[in-house]
Design an enzyme around this catalytic site. Structure first.
Site, PDB file in Angstrom:
ATOM      1  N   TRP A 325       0.383  -1.242  -0.236  1.00  0.00           N
ATOM      2  CA  TRP A 325      -0.331   0.521  -0.239  1.00  0.00           C
ATOM      3  C   TRP A 325       1.063   1.055  -0.345  1.00  0.00           C
ATOM      4  CZ3 TRP A 325      -0.683   4.355   3.541  1.00  0.00           C
ATOM      5  CH2 TRP A 325      -0.903   4.545   3.224  1.00  0.00           C
ATOM      6  N   HIS A 326       2.089   0.820   0.677  1.00  0.00           N
ATOM      7  CA  HIS A 326       2.826   1.887   0.697  1.00  0.00           C
ATOM      8  C   HIS A 326       3.376   2.730  -0.644  1.00  0.00           C
ATOM      9  CE1 HIS A 326       1.510   1.895   5.251  1.00  0.00           C
ATOM     10  NE2 HIS A 326       3.192   2.596   5.392  1.00  0.00           N
ATOM     11  N   GLY A 327       3.593   1.661  -1.834  1.00  0.00           N
ATOM     12  CA  GLY A 327       4.277   2.370  -2.715  1.00  0.00           C
ATOM     13  C   GLY A 327       4.732   0.684  -3.931  1.00  0.00           C
ATOM     14  N   PHE A 471       2.303   8.557  -1.176  1.00  0.00           N
ATOM     15  CA  PHE A 471       1.493   7.080  -0.924  1.00  0.00           C
ATOM     16  C   PHE A 471       0.154   7.008  -1.281  1.00  0.00           C
ATOM     17  CE2 PHE A 471       4.594   6.750   1.978  1.00  0.00           C
ATOM     18  CZ  PHE A 471       5.906   6.175   1.180  1.00  0.00           C
TER      19      PHE A 471
END
Lengths: 471, 376
Positions: A325-327, A471
């Site tokens: 989800w962060h990247g 993000f």
């Protein structure tokens, strides 16, 4: 539009003034919500107006799915699938498609197949990960029968696009935020001082702490072969930077929302004082980690699974996806997997869940150990190039002497210098509140002024974007 | 860290007004203390620092002010620019090749604010003024007046200030500021001394205090940092700090030439040279784009592929309308990439010789063209 720009300050001043002028008008609530909706779309489309089409489409689809679930309860499963497919589809196309296409081609290359990935090279719409999760919480809650579907499209659209928390959270739950939108808001002088403290404290953390520490962190992570001492200082600096940066955004968001009469969820609770990995996730990015817990971990059976292997599987999926989800990069996935393994290991040692140390010394040891684990995690998170990190860890000298030792000490000194406002802020927050005593008001007034002076002196020429915008 | 909004509110002691006044008193004391500590505000935003290290002139002297060099040599051609030009230009060879007295007035670390002051306060004030002034630049540097004017670069700028410089103050220090920042910077001493205070605090912490703890002198600490964070120890794909700042300029909203021109020193430099009877000649230098942007332009970001060429066309049209010739080396393939010592600078050996020859050749052709135009 970013919180640290002059354009935002002018925009917010205009919205704030109009918003409270409208509170005296008949149908004040509707007018205020309409203003928030227009303002939020202006805020979001300020640089790329077409971003508004994406958020509008998410809003309309989830609004319609919610209504359809209410009207056709037997088909609610199908409507949930529509909502999930649409929102995750958008996220997939804009955020993950290129990453998976390239990874697939790379994997094929390992077997000798030369594939040329077709990359879309799309601009990542800021905040898409945040508002997608926010709007999904609505459809899932309606599906579960925990929330009544909303009929007022405008209120729902404000919930999805509310500008203070639109691009970097906190991720609000529909069950928490929609009732606030459906109530009349009244101006409260009592909210003014706490809101100002959040806003000024947020700007202090972003402009003085995060941006300055980040400069030195970048210097280290751009070296070809930093020594281990430098890497350790860089990682410590990054731990300070990411916490200051992200919590600054949350604090400013909460402060400006509070001035508009809204109470946003708290996103951090002293995360570096966590005693275990589970405790860390109850303190770090709370609105996101609780989302993962409620909508992924528990549905996957995380709280019921009996076998260690099953538990590990649930953790790997939940926290691996959290990392992703962060990247769209493998270092984020690795970071998630690393945290999953940590939670699992602590759990196997009977230190998981709500475990708490029994004595002060054991608490201090637990916090220190967990902080070291957290730093190792941040090292994975910060490194965009896993091969570089592997090389640095294998070949770098320890570097505690000579020029490398001096440079490490120098950077550490600067990281500590620029972290000091957070320590002062922590002390000030333990003072009596301004509403409680004149001494509290005096000291807090002095701190606010000192924070503004520090911002004037130590903020850089042009602020960097907030890290979580990516993000 | 606890949340300031989550404090338990006990029974308030004293009235609300008293608490508001107490809060204000705390704030006023802090602001007054900071103001007092920073001293009285300056009327002008300039300071003088004569301790700035300088370069060696052809007589082997160091620190010779430009006005003395101009008075002694009475050059026909002067060359102005930053280290980008300084590394590429050989004064003695150039003089020999063009058959005119030439003087190198480049200043390492300088940008348009310094170039403006050098032209206005030194070159145009020389007696007699030179016939030609060649000003070297790259990309958008001519129209970014605040670039390299503040912080550590302020000493460089201040060296060429003789008195009040309202245009310098406005364009280099105040033009980019919002109304609040403008007022603070203009009238509030701590804001005026921002760069100085930050440098002092950082310098104390990183060199003095840390050096003391480690048993090193501040100079040894600074030298260690220079070695460890030197450009050649960076990953080749990463921009250096200076390059990052320069790249930010090349990526920002700096490409609208028409709107940037009135807020730059360029029109004034053109006017000053014209009124002093000096032929201003602009010289666009070739940059070697960083490894992240291979020199094949098809891989450049949109800003460099589309916006920069548009800016360059607008600049050329402006210069043509002002009769300012442009010697354009920005796309000159006779300057190979092997000549570059790094992203900005040519090497001081082979490249310097080669570039000076190219410049001499182009300059002589230009002089011939200008002479022919005069005769016509």
């Amino acid at each position: 539009m970013v919180f640290t720009s002059t354009a935002f300050l002018a925009f917010y001043a205009a919205v704030f003034t109009l918003y409270w002028l409208l509170s005296r008008a008949p149908r004040a609530r509707q007018l205020q919500n309409a203003l928030l909706l227009v303002g939020s779309y202006y805020f979001y489309g300020f640089v790329h107006p077409w971003f508004c089409l994406l958020i509008a489409s998410s809003t309309v689809v989830d609004y319609a799915c919610g209504l359809a679930m209410g009207r056709f309860p037997r088909a609610r499963h199908a409507w949930l699938v529509v909502s999930l497919a649409f929102n995750l589809g958008l996220l997939g196309v804009f955020k993950y498609y290129d990453f998976f296409a390239k990874s697939f081609a790379d994997a094929a290359g390992l077997f000798g197949w030369e594939l040329q990935p077709i990359e879309l090279l799309l601009v990542l719409p800021v905040g898409i990960s945040f508002y997608t999760f926010q709007t999904l919480s609505y459809t899932i809650d309606v599906y579960r029968g925990q929330l009544q579907p909303r009929r007022n499209l405008f209120d729902f659209a404000v919930f999805v696009s509310f500008f203070p928390q639109l691009v970097a959270g906190p991720i609000e739950r529909a069950s928490r935020f929609l009732p606030q939108l459906e109530q009349v808001r009244r101006w409260s002088w009592a909210a003014l001082f706490p809101a100002l403290e959040l806003i000024v404290g947020g700007y202090l953390k972003k402009l003085v702490v995060a941006d300055n520490v980040g400069t030195y962190v970048d210097e280290i992570f751009e070296l070809q072969a930093p020594t281990l001492a430098l890497l350790a200082v860089g990682t410590l600096g990054f731990a300070v930077q990411i916490y200051a940066d992200f919590s600054a955004y949350t604090d400013i968001a909460r402060g400006i929302a509070k001035l508009l009469g809204f109470d946003l969820i708290r996103n951090f609770r002293s995360p570096y004082l966590a005693v275990s990995p589970s405790d860390f996730w109850r303190r770090w990015h709370i609105s996101f980690s609780s989302w993962i817990r409620d909508y992924l971990y528990i549905p996957l059976g995380g709280s019921r699974v009996r076998t260690p292997l099953g538990f590990l599987g649930v953790l790997l999926v939940s926290l691996g996806l959290s990392g992703l989800w962060h990247g769209a990069a493998w270092n984020f996935v690795l970071w998630g997997v690393y945290h999953a393994l940590l939670v699992f290991a602590y759990h196997q040692l009977k230190l998981g869940g709500r475990w708490e140390p029994r004595s002060r010394p054991s608490r201090a040891i637990s916090i220190s150990v967990m902080f070291v684990w957290t730093l190792l995690g941040w090292l994975l998170f910060r490194t965009g190039d896993i091969a570089w990190l592997g090389g640095a860890l294998r070949h770098s000298p320890v570097g505690m002497s000579g020029v490398d030792g001096s440079a490490a000490a120098y950077t550490l000194a600067l990281v500590l210098l620029y972290s000091s406002p957070m320590a002062v802020q922590g002390l000030v927050e333990r003072l009596p509140s301004a509403a409680a005593s004149s001494l509290g008001a005096f000291l807090r007034g002095a701190f606010l002024a000192a924070a503004l002076v520090a911002i004037t002196l130590f903020a850089g020429d042009g602020s960097n974007d907030f890290i979580y915008f990516r993000f | 860290m606890t949340d300031p909004t989550n404090h338990r509110i006990s029974e308030p002691a004293g009235s609300a007004t008293a608490r508001v006044l107490a809060g204000l008193a705390g704030a006023v004391i802090v602001v007054a203390g900071a103001t007092f500590a920073a001293g009285p505000p300056r009327k002008e935003l300039i300071t003088h620092d004569d301790a700035l290290p300088y370069r060696t002139d052809r007589k082997g002297r160091t620190d010779t002010p430009f006005e003395i060099l101009l008075a002694e040599q009475k050059p026909e051609v002067v060359v102005v620019g930053s280290s980008i030009v300084a590394c590429a230009f050989d004064e003695a060879a150039f003089e020999k090749q063009i058959g005119m007295e030439a003087l190198d007035l480049t200043v390492a670390g300088s940008m348009s604010a310094t170039w403006y002051l050098v032209i206005k306060n030194r070159i145009a004030a020389a007696n007699p003024p030179p016939k030609y002034c060649i000003l070297g630049f790259r990309d958008t540097y001519l129209t970014v007046p605040e670039y390299r004017a503040d912080g550590g670069y302020k000493q460089i700028v201040d060296r060429y200030v003789d008195g009040p410089e309202p245009l310098l103050d406005r364009l280099a220090y105040l033009s980019d500021l919002g109304p609040l920042e403008y007022t603070l910077r203009r009238y509030w001493a701590p804001a005026q001394r921002k760069s100085e205070i930050v440098e002092r605090v950082e310098g104390f912490v990183k060199a003095d205090a840390t050096g003391f703890l480690l048993g090193h002198s501040p100079d040894e600490m600074r030298a260690a940092v220079d070695v460890v964070f030197a450009d050649d120890r960076k990953q080749p794909s990463k921009l250096t700090k200076k390059q990052r700042r320069a790249a930010k300029l090349a990526m920002g909203n700096y490409f609208d030439f028409e709107s940037e021109l009135p807020e730059s020193f360029l029109p004034e430099m053109v006017r000053i040279c014209r009124e002093a009877g000096i032929q201003l000649v602009l010289m666009r230098m070739r940059p070697r784009r960083n490894a992240e942007f291979p020199d094949d332009r098809s891989h450049f970001p949109t800003a460099l592929k589309v916006d920069l060429p548009r800016y360059e066309r607008a600049l050329e049209a402006y210069l043509a309308s002002e009769s300012v010739p442009l010697l354009d080396f920005s796309e000159d393939d006779r300057i190979p990439f092997e000549w570059f010592a790094n992203g900005d600078h040519l090497n001081r050996e082979e490249a310097r010789v080669g570039f000076t020859e190219l410049l001499s050749e182009a300059f002589l052709a230009l002089v011939a063209r200008l002479e022919a135009q005069k005769k016509d």
